[in-house]
Design an enzyme around this catalytic site. Sequence first.
Site, PDB file in Angstrom:
ATOM      1  N   GLU A 175       0.881  -1.180   0.000  1.00 51.04           N
ATOM      2  CA  GLU A 175       0.000   0.000   0.000  1.00 51.04           C
ATOM      3  C   GLU A 175       0.907   1.216   0.000  1.00 51.04           C
ATOM      4  O   GLU A 175       1.457   1.590   1.036  1.00 51.04           O
ATOM      5  CB  GLU A 175      -0.907  -0.023   1.239  1.00 51.04           C
ATOM      6  CG  GLU A 175      -1.803  -1.257   1.352  1.00 51.04           C
ATOM      7  CD  GLU A 175      -2.923  -1.272   0.317  1.00 51.04           C
ATOM      8  OE1 GLU A 175      -3.143  -0.234  -0.340  1.00 51.04           O
ATOM      9  OE2 GLU A 175      -3.560  -2.319   0.145  1.00 51.04           O
ATOM     10  N   CYS A 226      -2.057   9.413   2.448  1.00 49.76           N
ATOM     11  CA  CYS A 226      -1.617   8.827   1.177  1.00 49.76           C
ATOM     12  C   CYS A 226      -2.569   9.169   0.045  1.00 49.76           C
ATOM     13  O   CYS A 226      -2.160   9.317  -1.095  1.00 49.76           O
ATOM     14  CB  CYS A 226      -1.489   7.319   1.309  1.00 49.76           C
ATOM     15  SG  CYS A 226      -3.020   6.537   1.850  1.00 49.76           S
TER      16      CYS A 226
HETATM   17  P1  NAD Z   1       8.161   4.678   5.140  1.00 47.13           P
HETATM   18  O1  NAD Z   1       8.208   3.910   3.882  1.00 47.13           O
HETATM   19  O2  NAD Z   1       9.300   5.543   5.500  1.00 47.13           O
HETATM   20  O3  NAD Z   1       7.953   3.714   6.398  1.00 47.13           O
HETATM   21  C1  NAD Z   1       6.873   2.808   6.474  1.00 47.13           C
HETATM   22  C2  NAD Z   1       7.230   1.699   7.438  1.00 47.13           C
HETATM   23  O4  NAD Z   1       8.339   0.941   6.910  1.00 47.13           O
HETATM   24  C3  NAD Z   1       7.673   2.153   8.824  1.00 47.13           C
HETATM   25  O5  NAD Z   1       7.176   1.251   9.794  1.00 47.13           O
HETATM   26  C4  NAD Z   1       9.196   2.050   8.745  1.00 47.13           C
HETATM   27  O6  NAD Z   1       9.794   1.851  10.002  1.00 47.13           O
HETATM   28  C5  NAD Z   1       9.346   0.802   7.890  1.00 47.13           C
HETATM   29  N1  NAD Z   1      10.629   0.666   7.207  1.00 47.13           N
HETATM   30  C6  NAD Z   1      11.522   1.626   6.866  1.00 47.13           C
HETATM   31  N2  NAD Z   1      12.568   1.076   6.207  1.00 47.13           N
HETATM   32  C7  NAD Z   1      12.329  -0.254   6.129  1.00 47.13           C
HETATM   33  C8  NAD Z   1      13.023  -1.355   5.534  1.00 47.13           C
HETATM   34  N3  NAD Z   1      14.177  -1.189   4.888  1.00 47.13           N
HETATM   35  N4  NAD Z   1      12.472  -2.579   5.626  1.00 47.13           N
HETATM   36  C9  NAD Z   1      11.293  -2.752   6.241  1.00 47.13           C
HETATM   37  N5  NAD Z   1      10.587  -1.756   6.819  1.00 47.13           N
HETATM   38  C10 NAD Z   1      11.101  -0.517   6.756  1.00 47.13           C
HETATM   39  O7  NAD Z   1       6.820   5.547   5.070  1.00 47.13           O
HETATM   40  P2  NAD Z   1       6.275   6.607   6.113  1.00 47.13           P
HETATM   41  O8  NAD Z   1       7.085   7.852   6.047  1.00 47.13           O
HETATM   42  O9  NAD Z   1       6.090   5.969   7.446  1.00 47.13           O
HETATM   43  O10 NAD Z   1       4.807   6.885   5.503  1.00 47.13           O
HETATM   44  C11 NAD Z   1       4.571   7.796   4.475  1.00 47.13           C
HETATM   45  C12 NAD Z   1       4.397   7.084   3.147  1.00 47.13           C
HETATM   46  O11 NAD Z   1       3.429   6.073   3.268  1.00 47.13           O
HETATM   47  C13 NAD Z   1       3.857   8.013   2.067  1.00 47.13           C
HETATM   48  O12 NAD Z   1       4.508   7.725   0.855  1.00 47.13           O
HETATM   49  C14 NAD Z   1       2.390   7.627   1.975  1.00 47.13           C
HETATM   50  O13 NAD Z   1       1.773   7.922   0.755  1.00 47.13           O
HETATM   51  C15 NAD Z   1       2.453   6.165   2.246  1.00 47.13           C
HETATM   52  N6  NAD Z   1       1.163   5.691   2.758  1.00 47.13           N
HETATM   53  C16 NAD Z   1       0.415   4.853   1.989  1.00 47.13           C
HETATM   54  C17 NAD Z   1      -0.831   4.436   2.448  1.00 47.13           C
HETATM   55  C18 NAD Z   1      -1.716   3.516   1.650  1.00 47.13           C
HETATM   56  O14 NAD Z   1      -2.650   2.973   2.230  1.00 47.13           O
HETATM   57  N7  NAD Z   1      -1.482   3.303   0.372  1.00 47.13           N
HETATM   58  C19 NAD Z   1      -1.288   4.855   3.690  1.00 47.13           C
HETATM   59  C20 NAD Z   1      -0.487   5.690   4.445  1.00 47.13           C
HETATM   60  C21 NAD Z   1       0.740   6.106   3.968  1.00 47.13           C
END
Ligand code: NAD
Length: 481
Positions: free
Chosen positions: A224, A258
């Site tokens: 997502e 998002c």
């Molecule tokens: P992010 O990708 O930085 O982090 C998301 C999660 O991944 C966190 O729990 C983080 O700790 C973890 N993570 C980071 N590096 C990792 C790795 N190498 N391996 C595994 N896990 C890892 O995103 P964010 O800043 O927390 O959220 C914002 C982003 O999320 C925006 O791009 C937004 O559009 C997207 N988002 C999408 C949805 C959806 O439903 N499609 C909903 C909310 C947010």
Amino acid sequence: MTETTAPVENQQSQELQSLLTQQRQAYMANPSPDREQRVNDLRTLARMIREHQDDLVKAVSADYGNRSHHETLFAEIFPALDGIKDTIKRLKKWMKPQRRHIDITAFPTSSTKVIPQPLGVVGVIVPWNFPINLSFGPLINIFAAGNRAMVKMSENSRNLTALLKRISGDYFPQDKLVFLEETGGVGIEFSALKFDHLIFTGSGATGRKVMAAAAANLTPVTLELGGKSPAIVGPDYDTDTAVERVLFWKLFNAGQICTTVDYLLLPEEKVEAFVEKAKKVFKKRYPEIQHADYTSVIDEGSFQRIWQTLDDALAKGATAIDLTDGQGSREDPLKKFPAHLLINVSEDMDVMKREIFGPLLPIKTYNSREEVADYINSGDRPLAIYPFTKDKELRDYYIDHVMSGGVSVNNAVLHVGQHDIPFGGVGESGMGHYHGYEGFLTFSKLRPVFYQGPLDPLKLLMPPYGNLANKMMKLMLRLTK
Ligand code: NAD
């Protein structure tokens, strides 16, 4: 540390592995919980939320600096509780094995069924922006489908994660549900575990890493992700209504959604009216941005990134309209970013190149629907599109010609909250679905089962292949016409 102590990463991965083993063993001992057990899990999930509702709301606000309590209740607590209620209502129908048609090779006494069965242990990786919604939302589907779950929260959700870790044991054994904090590198270890399914919500950049790690285990993933979701206001559409709705969503959670309206496509002749109305609407809704209704940007890095995005647009010739009349400060300890409209934007600006994730609304003008479709289609497939028009033909033109994860017509984001339709991206905005029945299916194995009946037509087809087999094959092939 003594010389015999394992390095921290090793300890971490051993702990994670041990939790997974516990959950997998519990799954093996009870691989297919009945409806009563699943409903019980869902009710327990609801009880956990209800009994700690105020603390959950406060914890999210503490993580943000300030998160509007109304927005947490509306976008996190309510959808989780209402989603549980809706799922319990529909679960019997979803779980029912489906009888399917049989083919000539099974005629006439054999039968087939498709039985949805639990996959086992599901990993859930959660971002910070709606940390209750985006952990409990998947959990509803995961538990409805009879699975167990390990949930890894974000480094930006420290207060909430501490609370969930403290209370969840009062409701679920850790072989059913466990919350994990991000303490540096946990995400990497977590996505390398051999889950039966992994659902990740977050950025495309992290999504790629998670998918690569999961590939090593052939763990199926649901991703997502985010992107730039546009609202397109049609020439026929009432500008004031468009402002009311677009601004509501753009400023909800300070634009950190998002599926928010990332940018706006507007006919040139509507720009002035849109800007004037937006100034009035903003003033009425947020006379003071230091008020608790106006949500903070999550962390200093993101706060400065949005300032840089604004600076970059101004340096490249955009005109900014500060809806707050100068209330913002780059040194604001609460990180309240002042909402701006941006006009005269161009493609070389960061604001048009990257997901904004903050309260900046660029307005791009257009002359024809084809130009709009070509423009959106020339970029990554967005998570959503929002056509505003009463012209059904124009509405359907956009739905038919511009692919996106989902669509809300004459509003934004609302398709995400509907329990009975799937939610998920396409292309760069993600893969797979959850919510509702499709979410139940995502976390189920659709088990096809063939039941041999007393009559076995294959007997007529067995070797040595002679006349009878020839006649049978001929008949079968004739029946394919
Ligand atoms: P992010 O990708 O930085 O982090 C998301 C999660 O991944 C966190 O729990 C983080 O700790 C973890 N993570 C980071 N590096 C990792 C790795 N190498 N391996 C595994 N896990 C890892 O995103 P964010 O800043 O927390 O959220 C914002 C982003 O999320 C925006 O791009 C937004 O559009 C997207 N988002 C999408 C949805 C959806 O439903 N499609 C909903 C909310 C947010």
